[in-house]
Design a protein around this motif. Structure first.
Motif, PDB file in Angstrom:
ATOM      1  N   HIS A 169       0.812  -1.217   0.000  1.00  0.00           N
ATOM      2  CA  HIS A 169       0.000   0.000   0.000  1.00  0.00           C
ATOM      3  C   HIS A 169       0.844   1.265   0.000  1.00  0.00           C
ATOM      4  O   HIS A 169       2.059   1.248   0.242  1.00  0.00           O
ATOM      5  CB  HIS A 169      -0.918  -0.004   1.219  1.00  0.00           C
ATOM      6  CG  HIS A 169      -0.169   0.071   2.531  1.00  0.00           C
ATOM      7  ND1 HIS A 169       0.260   1.261   3.087  1.00  0.00           N
ATOM      8  CD2 HIS A 169       0.238  -0.907   3.379  1.00  0.00           C
ATOM      9  CE1 HIS A 169       0.893   1.025   4.216  1.00  0.00           C
ATOM     10  NE2 HIS A 169       0.891  -0.289   4.420  1.00  0.00           N
ATOM     11  N   ASN A 178      -5.995   7.058  -6.421  1.00  0.00           N
ATOM     12  CA  ASN A 178      -6.321   5.856  -5.645  1.00  0.00           C
ATOM     13  C   ASN A 178      -7.027   4.825  -6.533  1.00  0.00           C
ATOM     14  O   ASN A 178      -8.195   4.473  -6.335  1.00  0.00           O
ATOM     15  CB  ASN A 178      -7.186   6.210  -4.429  1.00  0.00           C
ATOM     16  CG  ASN A 178      -6.366   6.780  -3.294  1.00  0.00           C
ATOM     17  OD1 ASN A 178      -5.206   6.408  -3.102  1.00  0.00           O
ATOM     18  ND2 ASN A 178      -6.954   7.693  -2.538  1.00  0.00           N
ATOM     19  N   ASP A 217       0.846  -4.746   5.534  1.00  0.00           N
ATOM     20  CA  ASP A 217       0.995  -3.419   6.137  1.00  0.00           C
ATOM     21  C   ASP A 217       2.485  -3.100   6.203  1.00  0.00           C
ATOM     22  O   ASP A 217       3.249  -3.833   6.845  1.00  0.00           O
ATOM     23  CB  ASP A 217       0.414  -3.401   7.557  1.00  0.00           C
ATOM     24  CG  ASP A 217      -1.099  -3.376   7.580  1.00  0.00           C
ATOM     25  OD1 ASP A 217      -1.704  -2.733   6.706  1.00  0.00           O
ATOM     26  OD2 ASP A 217      -1.684  -3.997   8.490  1.00  0.00           O
ATOM     27  N   TYR A 230      -6.356  -1.433   1.370  1.00  0.00           N
ATOM     28  CA  TYR A 230      -6.477  -0.631   0.148  1.00  0.00           C
ATOM     29  C   TYR A 230      -6.716  -1.525  -1.065  1.00  0.00           C
ATOM     30  O   TYR A 230      -7.439  -1.136  -2.001  1.00  0.00           O
ATOM     31  CB  TYR A 230      -5.195   0.188  -0.031  1.00  0.00           C
ATOM     32  CG  TYR A 230      -5.088   0.887  -1.367  1.00  0.00           C
ATOM     33  CD1 TYR A 230      -5.709   2.112  -1.593  1.00  0.00           C
ATOM     34  CD2 TYR A 230      -4.350   0.318  -2.411  1.00  0.00           C
ATOM     35  CE1 TYR A 230      -5.614   2.747  -2.821  1.00  0.00           C
ATOM     36  CE2 TYR A 230      -4.243   0.953  -3.640  1.00  0.00           C
ATOM     37  CZ  TYR A 230      -4.874   2.158  -3.843  1.00  0.00           C
ATOM     38  OH  TYR A 230      -4.790   2.781  -5.063  1.00  0.00           O
ATOM     39  N   HIS A 260       1.469   0.522  -4.723  1.00  0.00           N
ATOM     40  CA  HIS A 260       0.833   1.804  -5.000  1.00  0.00           C
ATOM     41  C   HIS A 260       1.597   2.938  -4.325  1.00  0.00           C
ATOM     42  O   HIS A 260       1.961   2.829  -3.148  1.00  0.00           O
ATOM     43  CB  HIS A 260      -0.613   1.792  -4.497  1.00  0.00           C
ATOM     44  CG  HIS A 260      -1.318   3.107  -4.653  1.00  0.00           C
ATOM     45  ND1 HIS A 260      -1.665   3.907  -3.593  1.00  0.00           N
ATOM     46  CD2 HIS A 260      -1.708   3.771  -5.770  1.00  0.00           C
ATOM     47  CE1 HIS A 260      -2.259   5.002  -4.044  1.00  0.00           C
ATOM     48  NE2 HIS A 260      -2.296   4.951  -5.352  1.00  0.00           N
ATOM     49  N   MET A 286      -2.079   4.754   4.207  1.00  0.00           N
ATOM     50  CA  MET A 286      -3.125   3.748   3.991  1.00  0.00           C
ATOM     51  C   MET A 286      -2.751   2.463   4.714  1.00  0.00           C
ATOM     52  O   MET A 286      -1.790   2.418   5.486  1.00  0.00           O
ATOM     53  CB  MET A 286      -3.331   3.504   2.491  1.00  0.00           C
ATOM     54  CG  MET A 286      -4.121   4.587   1.788  1.00  0.00           C
ATOM     55  SD  MET A 286      -5.898   4.424   2.101  1.00  0.00           S
ATOM     56  CE  MET A 286      -6.538   5.782   1.125  1.00  0.00           C
TER      57      MET A 286
END
Length: 304
Positions: free
Chosen positions: A41, A260, A75, A49, A121, A45
């Motif tokens: 992510h 996004n 994460d 996501y 991302h 975020m």
């Protein structure tokens, strides 16, 4: 090991040399995985996501599992379960070492099929590139990165940081590009940007060439049509492509999308293209002459 439900997305915690990295996992539904898609992510975020449930078909985890991949959404260091032991987060190079440790731990206990492929991302794309630039990165199948360039479209003082997420309109673009419920879900995904990550943010244009020249696996970049953080004019795309040592670089434009991407209407379209790039990587490996099968694939660049 517990057998997951056929369509389940489960929580998972990986041990990265003593650092707990939380995340989500969806196991391949049709038997052993073809490969593992590791999704990373962006800034501020969380792993969710990539698991939008506001409309059917938008979740990368659900889509990938249905197509025979295991999808692992992590994460990053400083987020989720690692926020407490790492209150300042980590530098990009530290994040890379932590990610490699977590993926090695995962591979020790899970079938990874043909290997690991990173879908990342924004700030997560910086980590994906740094991980690929590491000597251990040559073992990755490839990278698919959205929402990241090498030349900023804003002043450095406008970037998201510890004092805020920046101009929210730049994250989203026109609201028509997202299902209405995406904004309610997005509130649950928001997390503070760790201090060390925020401090390094303005340095990325200078860091990128040094990292890119050590990336030796295939890379695909996608810019949303309404991307507002990064330049993607011809000059900027050439600056993005030129330093890469990657044997194949693809640069795409995603219509009807904002920054996004994986939370918008275009999520399924983008995710299918990312998995298509993974299939290209697998095909090139399988079809290569025997003496070249251990090497990355080669190919042409496609620019919008």
């Amino acid at each position: 090991m517990r057998t997951p439900a056929p369509d389940a997305v489960d929580e998972i915690t990986l041990d990265a040399d003593g650092i707990p990295l939380s995340g989500l996992i969806a196991h391949a539904r049709s038997g052993p995985p073809r490969a593992v898609v590791v999704s990373v992510h962006g800034g501020g975020m969380r792993a969710g996501y990539f698991d939008s449930r506001v409309r059917p078909g938008l979740s990368l985890l659900d889509l990938g599992a249905g197509l025979g991949y295991t999808v692992l959404a992590i994460d990053r260091a400083g987020y989720g379960s690692s926020a407490s032991p790492l209150p300042r987060g980590q530098t990009l190079m530290q994040q890379s070492s932590t990610l490699h440790a977590a993926l090695a731990s995962f591979a020790d206990t899970h079938d990874t099929g043909a290997g690991l492929f990173l879908v990342a991302h924004s700030n997560g794309g910086k980590l994906a590139l740094a991980a690929a630039a590491d000597a251990r990165g040559d073992a990755l199948l490839g990278l698919d990165i959205s929402g990241l360039g090498s030349r900023l479209a804003v002043r450095t003082d406008q970037l998201p940081g510890q004092n805020g997420h920046g101009d929210w309109r730049r994250h989203w673009g026109p609201l028509r590009l997202y299902p209405p419920d995406a904004f309610r879900q997005g509130r649950h995904l928001i997390s503070p940007v760790p201090e060390l990550e925020a401090q390094e943010g303005p340095l990325w244009p200078r860091m990128y060439p040094h990292i890119a020249r050590r990336v030796r696996i295939p890379v695909r970049f996608t810019f949303a049509e309404q991307e507002q953080w990064w330049r993607f004019d011809d000059e900027a795309l050439e600056a993005l492509r030129r330093p890469l040592a990657a044997p194949r670089t693809v640069i795409d434009l995603q219509p009807d999308a904002g920054h996004n991407l994986s939370l918008g209407w275009a999520a399924r379209t983008y995710h299918l293209k990312a998995l298509g790039f993974l299939e290209d990587c697998l095909l090139a490996r399988d079809a290569a002459p025997p003496e070249r099968r251990a090497r990355p694939l080669s190919g042409a660049v496609r620019v919008p």
